[in-house]
Design a protein around this motif. Structure first.
Motif, short mmCIF file in Angstrom:
data_model
loop_
_atom_site.label_atom_id
_atom_site.label_comp_id
_atom_site.label_asym_id
_atom_site.label_seq_id
_atom_site.Cartn_x
_atom_site.Cartn_y
_atom_site.Cartn_z
N PHE A 1 112.55 31.83 85.93
CA PHE A 1 112.63 31.43 84.52
C PHE A 1 111.49 30.51 84.14
CE2 PHE A 1 115.02 27.85 86.38
CZ PHE A 1 114.50 26.75 85.69
N VAL A 2 111.21 30.51 82.84
CA VAL A 2 110.29 29.58 82.21
C VAL A 2 111.01 29.05 80.97
CG1 VAL A 2 108.07 29.32 81.02
CG2 VAL A 2 108.24 30.82 83.02
N LEU A 3 110.99 27.75 80.79
CA LEU A 3 111.64 27.18 79.61
C LEU A 3 111.01 27.77 78.34
CD1 LEU A 3 111.88 23.39 80.59
CD2 LEU A 3 113.62 25.19 80.86
N SER A 4 111.84 27.96 77.32
CA SER A 4 111.38 28.63 76.11
C SER A 4 110.16 27.95 75.48
CB SER A 4 112.51 28.75 75.09
OG SER A 4 113.01 27.47 74.75
N ALA A 5 110.08 26.64 75.52
CA ALA A 5 108.94 25.91 74.93
C ALA A 5 107.63 26.18 75.66
CB ALA A 5 109.24 24.41 74.91
N ASP A 6 107.71 26.68 76.89
CA ASP A 6 106.51 26.90 77.70
C ASP A 6 106.18 28.37 77.89
OD1 ASP A 6 105.79 24.04 78.74
OD2 ASP A 6 107.97 24.21 78.85
N ARG A 7 106.90 29.24 77.22
CA ARG A 7 106.63 30.67 77.32
C ARG A 7 105.40 31.05 76.48
NH1 ARG A 7 112.92 32.22 76.65
NH2 ARG A 7 113.55 31.40 78.67
N GLY A 8 104.82 32.18 76.81
CA GLY A 8 103.67 32.68 76.07
C GLY A 8 102.34 32.17 76.59
N ASN A 9 102.37 31.50 77.73
CA ASN A 9 101.16 30.96 78.33
C ASN A 9 100.80 31.64 79.65
OD1 ASN A 9 100.72 28.74 76.41
ND2 ASN A 9 102.60 27.90 77.26
N GLY A 10 101.48 32.74 79.97
CA GLY A 10 101.22 33.42 81.23
C GLY A 10 101.92 32.78 82.42
N LEU A 11 102.82 31.86 82.14
CA LEU A 11 103.48 31.13 83.23
C LEU A 11 104.44 32.00 84.02
CD1 LEU A 11 103.39 28.38 84.49
CD2 LEU A 11 105.05 27.58 82.80
N GLY A 12 105.15 32.92 83.36
CA GLY A 12 106.03 33.84 84.08
C GLY A 12 105.24 34.70 85.05
N LYS A 13 104.11 35.23 84.60
CA LYS A 13 103.24 36.02 85.48
C LYS A 13 102.74 35.17 86.64
CE LYS A 13 101.45 39.01 81.86
NZ LYS A 13 100.26 39.41 81.11
N ALA A 14 102.36 33.95 86.35
CA ALA A 14 101.84 33.07 87.41
C ALA A 14 102.92 32.77 88.45
CB ALA A 14 101.30 31.78 86.81
N LEU A 15 104.16 32.55 88.01
CA LEU A 15 105.25 32.30 88.95
C LEU A 15 105.48 33.50 89.86
CD1 LEU A 15 107.99 30.51 86.81
CD2 LEU A 15 107.07 29.70 88.99
N VAL A 16 105.56 34.70 89.27
CA VAL A 16 105.80 35.90 90.07
C VAL A 16 104.62 36.15 91.00
CG1 VAL A 16 106.20 38.38 90.00
CG2 VAL A 16 107.37 36.89 88.36
N ARG A 17 103.41 36.04 90.50
CA ARG A 17 102.22 36.25 91.33
C ARG A 17 102.19 35.26 92.49
NH1 ARG A 17 98.69 34.73 88.06
NH2 ARG A 17 98.68 36.65 86.83
N THR A 18 102.46 34.00 92.21
CA THR A 18 102.45 32.98 93.26
C THR A 18 103.50 33.30 94.32
OG1 THR A 18 101.63 31.31 91.73
CG2 THR A 18 102.70 30.52 93.74
N MET A 19 104.68 33.72 93.87
CA MET A 19 105.76 34.00 94.81
C MET A 19 105.48 35.23 95.66
SD MET A 19 108.68 33.22 96.15
CE MET A 19 109.70 32.17 95.12
N ILE A 20 105.10 36.35 95.03
CA ILE A 20 105.05 37.59 95.79
C ILE A 20 103.67 38.00 96.28
CG2 ILE A 20 107.12 38.42 94.62
CD1 ILE A 20 105.37 40.45 93.16
N ASP A 21 102.62 37.61 95.58
CA ASP A 21 101.28 38.06 95.95
C ASP A 21 100.43 37.00 96.64
OD1 ASP A 21 101.62 40.64 95.02
OD2 ASP A 21 100.80 40.20 93.03
N GLU A 22 100.73 35.73 96.40
CA GLU A 22 99.88 34.67 96.92
C GLU A 22 100.55 33.83 98.00
OE1 GLU A 22 98.62 32.55 93.44
OE2 GLU A 22 97.45 34.26 92.70
N GLY A 23 101.66 34.29 98.49
CA GLY A 23 102.37 33.53 99.51
C GLY A 23 102.49 34.30 100.80
N PRO A 24 103.31 33.80 101.70
CA PRO A 24 103.45 34.42 103.01
C PRO A 24 104.14 35.78 102.98
CG PRO A 24 104.98 32.60 102.76
CD PRO A 24 104.08 32.56 101.58
N GLY A 25 104.71 36.17 101.84
CA GLY A 25 105.39 37.46 101.75
C GLY A 25 104.61 38.52 101.01
N SER A 26 103.31 38.37 100.94
CA SER A 26 102.51 39.31 100.14
C SER A 26 102.58 40.75 100.66
CB SER A 26 101.05 38.85 100.07
OG SER A 26 100.47 38.84 101.35
N GLY A 27 102.92 40.95 101.92
CA GLY A 27 103.03 42.30 102.46
C GLY A 27 104.46 42.79 102.57
#
Length: 137
Positions: free
Chosen positions: A78-104
């Motif tokens: 989740f991203v708080l409604s006041a902070d949406r629209g800044n690419g933060l949701g994409k950044a969270l998902v990317r950080t979790m699945i593509d840029e961490g130890p579980g990228s494969g």
């Protein structure tokens, strides 16, 4: 993303902020108790928080459960409604699945919204090899 920091330090997670969102705004989180959430955080394989760089306040979150080898489940994004629209949701998902130890890993999730976001990261409708057992509640 100049106004936010993403961090996977579990000690930095603001449990009160996560609880406030999940227990009141998230359609998927309202059936949990605070004790349930705390147990999920304690046993999470990885958590990623998004923080306002100026105030340090937590404005986003993602949690994963995993065997640590090949399989992971993405939850509670989740991203708080006041902070949406800044690419933060994409950044969270990317950080979790593509840029961490579980990228494969093979990643899974359940959602009734935000399909467009998740499709950008390769999530698709499951094929006939996937079965799901729903909880008996």
């Amino acid at each position: 993303m100049t106004t936010y920091d993403l961090d996977d330090d579990p000690d930095r997670i603001d449990v009160d902020a996560v609880w406030a969102y999940l227990s009141t705004e998230a359609y998927w989180g309202r059936t949990r108790t605070r004790a349930d959430l705390e147990a999920q955080l304690a046993s999470a394989w990885r958590v990623v928080g998004a923080y306002n760089r100026e105030t340090g306040a937590q404005v986003g979150f993602a949690r994963a459960v995993s065997d640590g080898v090949a399989l992971a489940y993405l939850a509670d994004v989740f991203v708080l409604s006041a902070d949406r629209g800044n690419g933060l949701g994409k950044a969270l998902v990317r950080t979790m699945i593509d840029e961490g130890p579980g990228s494969g890993f093979r990643w899974m999730l359940h959602t009734s919204d935000a399909h467009t976001l998740y499709h950008q990261f390769g999530f698709t409708t499951p094929d006939s090899t996937v079965l799901v057992r729903t909880p008996n509640r």
